[in-house]
Design a protein around this motif. Structure first.
Motif: not given
Length: 379
Positions: A326-330
């Motif tokens: 979820t975080l790395i997707g940004f």
């Protein structure tokens, strides 16, 4: 993709290409899940340690014989490996990967598995610190800021739980004393980190390198008006979002197809990709696709606790990995074209399903096979 083809966003050749491209990674994901259901867990650990070892060997070879990788890049036709990062002046190395960021994120995947699934080290805080230190060191040499920031966030979320359990179980702290120690220890670490940065800046005899990949950490704390706090990479990422939004608004519901951004890169209208999985997929497939993707992340997080069998672990490994995704997707647009990400996701889902089947095997009414046949439950 079928909708994109149906509404005319892709021609037949593009449709076949993208379906085939995605199917490769989908097959890799499914096979990884089947693998984790079928074999002994020790072989999966050996797989990840082999990956860590080969990555470190690649780092060493990058430093000692970079021309080798330049020649391999020429033979393979890769522009990333020997042109963009074809000089040691950049200070970024990438092992056997085609890009430093892929090397960094793959390293994170290796250690997410090793840190969250190792029962034998569940009470040894020094083992976790050793793994964490090795992972951070490997990320630093790649110059990947995104992976470093994400790991810092993950550590802030999960590391206190490790320390607290170690204090209570091994050092006989009670709950209140353990909590107090965690709070004050965390504050002390943050203060030492900030103090270390100020010392580095004050003792530096030359101006801080404003082009270095990791120098922005130091520029944030520098009050000198002669040192720019502007980060070129971040500025480029924000700039490209305007170009993306212009086209997203034209077809918010179903997007413009995965070939659209590639064509814009080819004709020079897009200077770079979005480096954001949510923005990229909104342009490609529309808002409904992205909403379903977010739903899938949330549902996977919720179900991992209900159907997994991770009571012997400090963490639920699939939960940790979903948070990381979820975080790395940004910051990464092609998240599920990185093999380590796809393989680890498949393995963790396979282990979760395996845990669910083992739970059922303990119940005589639900047992499907001989309970002693732990590693043949699929058959």
């Amino acid at each position: 993709m079928t909708i994109s083809f149906g509404v005319g966003n892709m021609n037949g050749n593009d449709f076949v290409y993208w379906i085939s491209f995605v199917s490769l990674f989908a097959s890799l994901f499914v096979l990884a899940a089947i693998l984790s259901l079928q074999i002994q867990i020790k072989w999966i650990y050996r797989l990840f340690w082999s990956a860590v070892t080969s990555t470190i060997i690649g780092f060493i070879l990058n430093y000692t014989n970079f021309q080798l990788f330049r020649d391999i890049g020429k033979l393979s036709g890769s522009t990333l490996a020997y042109v963009v990062y074809g000089s040691n002046d950049e200070g970024r190395i990438f092992s056997f990967f085609v890009h430093p960021n892929m090397a960094a994120l793959s390293t994170v995947c290796f250690f997410v598995f090793l840190l969250t699934t190792s029962k034998e080290h569940v009470k040894k805080i020094r083992t976790y610190m050793l793994y964490l230190g090795l992972m951070i060191g490997m990320i630093l040499v790649t110059g990947s800021r995104t992976s470093l920031i994400v790991i810092a966030i993950i550590a802030i979320i999960y590391l206190p739980k490790i320390i607290r359990r170690s204090l209570i179980r091994r050092h006989k702290f009670n709950n209140n004393l353990g909590n107090i120690t965690i709070v004050f220890g965390g504050i002390l670490i943050v203060l030492l980190f900030v103090f270390g940065i100020f010392v580095y800046i004050s003792l530096s005899q030359s101006p801080i390198d404003t082009t270095g990949r990791l120098s922005f950490f130091f520029r944030i704390f520098n009050s000198s008006p002669t040192v720019s706090t502007q980060d070129d990479s971040l500025a480029d990422r924000l700039k490209i979002l305007d170009s993306y939004w212009k086209y997203i608004e034209k077809n918010l519901l179903f997007g413009l197809g995965p070939q659209f951004a590639r064509d814009k890169l080819s004709n020079g209208e897009f200077e770079n990709v979005s480096q954001n999985v949510y923005i990229e997929n909104t342009l490609n497939y529309g808002i409904f696709y992205v909403l379903f993707y977010i739903y899938a992340l949330v549902k996977t997080y919720q179900l991992s606790s209900k159907i997994g069998n991770f009571k012997d672990y400090i963490f639920n490994p699939l939960k940790v990995f979903v948070v990381l995704l979820t975080l790395i997707g940004f910051s990464i647009n092609g998240l599920y074209t990185i093999r380590a990400v796809v393989i680890l996701l498949g393995i963790l889902i396979g282990l979760t399903l395996r845990g669910s089947l083992q739970k059922n095997m303990k119940s005589p009414q639900k047992a499907l096979v001989n309970p002693s046949d732990e590693f043949s439950i699929v058959s």
